[in-house]
Enzyme design. Structure first.
Site: not given
Ligand SMILES: NC(=O)c1ccc[n+]([C@@H]2O[C@H](COP(=O)([O-])OP(=O)(O)OC[C@H]3O[C@@H](n4cnc5c(N)ncnc54)[C@H](OP(=O)(O)O)[C@@H]3O)[C@@H](O)[C@H]2O)c1
Length: 304
Positions: A31, A267, A273
Site C-alpha cells: 500500500y 477503509g 469518515q
C-alpha cells in the site's frame, strides 16, 4: 489506485481511530509501496500497546520473481508490475522491512497478501514459523486463501485468521472460508465491507472519479451493477433512518454482525469518515431487519 491520498489526512484518520477505541489496524507493504506502513508507524508512536498491527507480505513491486499479478503506477506515474512472491528468504526480509517502517519490534498478525502459485505453501509457512519463533510475529494469518490452501498452511503452523472480501453485496466466502474458520476456531477478517465506498450511497451514477482511481474499472462499479446497488440502498434507506444511521453505518453494522465475522476492515480517507464509521458498532439490527436485507440482497442479481 485510489486517485491519490493526503498524507496528513491519512495520519489523522489512524490517530482518530485509535482515540475512538479502534484497536485493529490493517496495512501492507504494497500500500503506497511502503508509505502506508510508515504512516501507521508514525500514527501509533506512544500508543503501540493500544493497537494490534496487521500487516502482510508476498505482494511485491520490487522484484520480477513469482507470478505477475497486475500493472499499476507509483505516485509519480512510473509503471510498476506487481508480483505474487513469497519465497522463504524474501518473507524474512519483508518482515524486517515492515518492522523498520512500522517502528516496532513485533507484528501482531502477519498475513500472506495473495496466494503465490510459484512457491510451495509449506516453504512460505516455514518462514513465518521462524518469525513466530523469533518473536517478530505474534500470529500467522492468510488473505485470499481458499480452504484447501489454509489446510496446507496448517500442516506447518496454526493459522489464527483468514482475511476475505466480504460485504452486503459480496458474500461468496460464506460458502467455504467462513464455515471453515468457524469450525476450526479462526478469526474471519472482512475486507472492503463498504464495497470500496459503493455501499455508502455516496457514489452515484454520475460520480466523477479522480485520475488513477481503480474503482470504475472493477466489476462492482460497472454501471449496471452500480444502478442495482443504488436501487437496493434506496430500499434500505428507511431502515437506516430508523436507526438514525447512515448507509455506511448500516453496511458496517450488518457486516460485523454476520455469523463468523470477527472484524471488518473499513477503509477511511480522513478523520471524518472514521468518526462516522465507528458509530456503527452501536447499531443493533433486529432479526427481521437482517431477514429483510437478506431478501433484498438475494434478488440483486449483479453481473460480475
Ligand atoms: N487483503 C486484501 O487483499 C485486501 C484487499 C482490499 C482491502 N483490504 C483491507 O481492507 C481495508 C478496507 O478495504 P477498502 O478500502 O478496499 O474498502 P471499503 O472499506 O469497502 O471502502 C473504503 C472506501 O469507502 C469510502 N468511505 C469510507 N467511509 C466512508 C464514509 N463514512 N462516507 C463516505 N465514504 C466512505 C472511502 O472512499 P472515498 O475514497 O471515495 O472517500 C474509502 O476509501 C483496506 O484498507 C485494507 O486494509 C485488504
Amino acid at each position: 489506485m485510489w486517485g491519490g491520498t493526503d498524507r496528513k489526512d491519512s495520519l489523522a484518520a489512524v490517530q482518530e481511530a485509535i482515540e475512538a477505541g479502534i484497536t485493529t489496524i490493517d496495512t501492507a507493504p504494497v500500500y503506497g509501496f511502503g508509505l502506508s506502513e510508515e504512516i501507521v508507524g508514525e500514527a501509533i508512536k506512544g500508543n503501540r500497546n493500544k493497537v494490534q498491527i496487521l500487516t502482510k507480505y508476498g505482494l511485491r513491486w520490487d522484484t520480477q520473481k513469482g507470478q505477475h499479478f497486475f500493472d499499476t503506477q507509483d505516485a509519480q506515474g512510473r509503471p510498476i508490475g506487481l508480483h505474487k512472491y513469497a519465497g522463504e528468504k524474501d518473507v524474512i526480509q519483508e518482515c524486517e522491512n515492515s518492522l523498520r517502517r512500522l517502528g516496532t519490534d513485533y507484528i501482531d498478525l502477519y498475513q500472506i497478501h495473495w496466494p503465490d502459485p510459484t512457491t510451495p505453501i509449506e516453504e512460505t509457512m516455514l518462514a513465518v514459523k521462524k518469525l513466530l519463533q523469533d518473536g517478530k510475529v505474534r500470529a500467522a494469518g492468510v488473505c485470499n486463501y481458499s480452504v484447501e490452501q489454509m489446510e496446507l498452511a496448517e500442516k506447518v503452523l496454526v493459522l489464527s485468521s483468514g482475511q476475505i472480501p466480504y460485504s452486503m453485496v459480496n458474500r461468496g466466502a460464506k460458502k467455504d472460508v467462513i464455515p471453515y474458520c468457524m469450525k476450526n476456531n479462526k478469526g474471519v477478517i472482512a475486507y472492503s465491507p463498504l464495497q470500496r465506498g459503493l455501499l455508502t450511497g455516496r457514489i452515484g451514477m454520475d460520480h466523477e472519479f479522480a485520475p488513477g482511481d481503480h474503482r470504475p474499472s472493477t466489476p462492482f462499479f460497472k454501471p449496471e451493477n452500480r444502478r442495482k446497488i443504488l436501487s437496493f440502498l434506496e430500499k434500505i434507506g428507511l431502515l437506516a433512518e430508523a436507526h438514525e444511521a447512515s448507509l455506511a453505518q448500516l453496511a458496517i453494522a450488518w457486516t460485523i454482525n454476520r455469523p463468523g465475522i470477527t472484524a471488518a476492515l473499513v477503509g477511511a480517507r480522513n478523520p471524518g469518515q472514521v468518526r462516522e464509521n465507528v458509530r456503527s458498532a452501536n447499531i443493533a439490527l433486529t432479526r427481521d431487519e437482517f431477514q429483510r436485507i437478506g431478501e433484498l440482497l438475494e434478488g440483486l442479481d449483479l453481473q460480475l
